[in-house]
Design an enzyme around this catalytic site. Structure first.
Site, PDB file in Angstrom:
ATOM      1  N   HIS A   1       0.785 -11.623   2.023  1.00 45.89           N
ATOM      2  CA  HIS A   1      -0.270 -10.862   1.359  1.00 45.89           C
ATOM      3  C   HIS A   1      -1.015 -11.678   0.310  1.00 45.89           C
ATOM      4  O   HIS A   1      -2.242 -11.623   0.224  1.00 45.89           O
ATOM      5  CB  HIS A   1       0.328  -9.608   0.717  1.00 45.89           C
ATOM      6  CG  HIS A   1      -0.657  -8.526   0.486  1.00 45.89           C
ATOM      7  ND1 HIS A   1      -0.317  -7.198   0.449  1.00 45.89           N
ATOM      8  CD2 HIS A   1      -1.999  -8.547   0.294  1.00 45.89           C
ATOM      9  CE1 HIS A   1      -1.404  -6.465   0.233  1.00 45.89           C
ATOM     10  NE2 HIS A   1      -2.426  -7.263   0.131  1.00 45.89           N
TER      11      HIS A   1
ATOM     12  N   TYR B   1       0.813  -1.215   0.000  1.00 45.40           N
ATOM     13  CA  TYR B   1       0.000   0.000   0.000  1.00 45.40           C
ATOM     14  C   TYR B   1       0.850   1.270   0.000  1.00 45.40           C
ATOM     15  O   TYR B   1       0.328   2.354  -0.271  1.00 45.40           O
ATOM     16  CB  TYR B   1      -0.944   0.033   1.204  1.00 45.40           C
ATOM     17  CG  TYR B   1      -1.879  -1.136   1.338  1.00 45.40           C
ATOM     18  CD1 TYR B   1      -2.085  -2.043   0.290  1.00 45.40           C
ATOM     19  CD2 TYR B   1      -2.575  -1.359   2.529  1.00 45.40           C
ATOM     20  CE1 TYR B   1      -2.945  -3.117   0.432  1.00 45.40           C
ATOM     21  CE2 TYR B   1      -3.437  -2.428   2.667  1.00 45.40           C
ATOM     22  CZ  TYR B   1      -3.612  -3.305   1.623  1.00 45.40           C
ATOM     23  OH  TYR B   1      -4.468  -4.374   1.781  1.00 45.40           O
TER      24      TYR B   1
END
Length: 275
Positions: A105, A47
């Protein structure tokens, strides 16, 4: 605030997600979320907002021990040694001594899962991550992970889950292993708004479609939700879930909306479990 527990972790059932929030928005919204009352913050290396998330936590005045902080290792850092180094880098960006929950992730077929999980375990054993887990793992990959490190080491599988996407196989497996399921995109990227079923149920409680959709998730066994928004009013509304309860009939009506409407499906995704 409600909490969900798994393998020694006690996690606020409603978290604030920072998926792809620009750094300035992440700083503003995480600080606002903590002021509203959120105590579970979710970010990730991908992110590119860990630094601002950490700065917001530091500026909030909320004791770090009262915040459950999750971040995720990106797939290009899955080799032994590199994963541990990436965790150190995340700690530095987040300006904290430990991460409450460190996740893989997405799966990465190019790196042996055993190598990656053993490296993740070393981060936990060092105390830099209190708990570990996985994200976007299919049931077959979860089974492999459990066989490598044991179910008791994995706190959650974070996956897309909302009223239009059935995850019954993932949920059943998680409950079998004593794991939680963390629902990202819990509002189907806004698609819940305008749904007639959710609106009708909301009218009975004085709540919006979004609030009903989130409440439906939180009332399920072992499910956590992490809605993301860059609008402070929406973040406050998303938090107003603990003053009403859906009855069994309402839960069942929402269950009837479940299908295969997936919002996030990149090329790196595994073969998903279909309804």
């Amino acid at each position: 605030m409600d909490y969900k527990e798994a393998h020694g972790a006690r996690i606020p059932a409603l978290g604030f997600g920072t998926f792809m929030l620009k750094p300035a928005d992440a700083r503003r919204m995480v600080e606002a979320a903590l002021e509203i009352g959120y105590r579970h913050i979710d970010t990730a290396q991908l992110y590119r907002n860990e630094t601002d998330t950490g700065a917001a936590i530091a500026a909030s005045g909320v004791d770090r021990a009262d915040i459950f902080l999750t971040t995720k290792v990106w797939i290009d850092r899955f080799h032994a040694g590199d994963l541990e180094a990436s965790a150190d880098e995340s700690l530095e960006r987040l300006d904290t001594d430990y991460i409450d929950l460190l996740l893989l992730h997405w799966p990465n077929a190019d790196v042996p899962l055993e190598e990656t999980l053993e490296a993740l375990m070393r981060v936990k054993q060092s105390g830099k991550a209190k708990h570990i887990g996985i994200s976007n793992f299919s049931t077959s990959l979860v089974q492999q992970a459990v066989e490598i490190v044991g179910a008791e080491e994995l706190v959650t599988n974070q996956v897309e889950y909302h009223a239009f996407l059935s995850q019954q196989k993932i949920l059943a497996q998680a409950r079998q292993f004593g794991m939680l399921v963390t629902a990202y995109c819990p509002l189907a990227q806004g698609k819940v708004m305008g749904n007639e079923t959710l609106r009708a149920i909301g009218d009975q409680h004085g709540k919006s479609e979004a609030q009903v959709a989130l409440r439906w998730l939180l009332q399920q066994e072992g499910v956590i939700a992490i809605p993301r928004t860059k609008n402070e009013a929406h973040a406050r509304a998303n938090f107003e879930l603990f003053d009403f309860t859906l009855n069994d009939a309402e839960m069942h009506r929402i269950d009837q909306l479940l299908g295969d409407d997936r919002q996030i499906d990149p090329e790196i995704a595994p073969a998903w479990d279909r309804p």
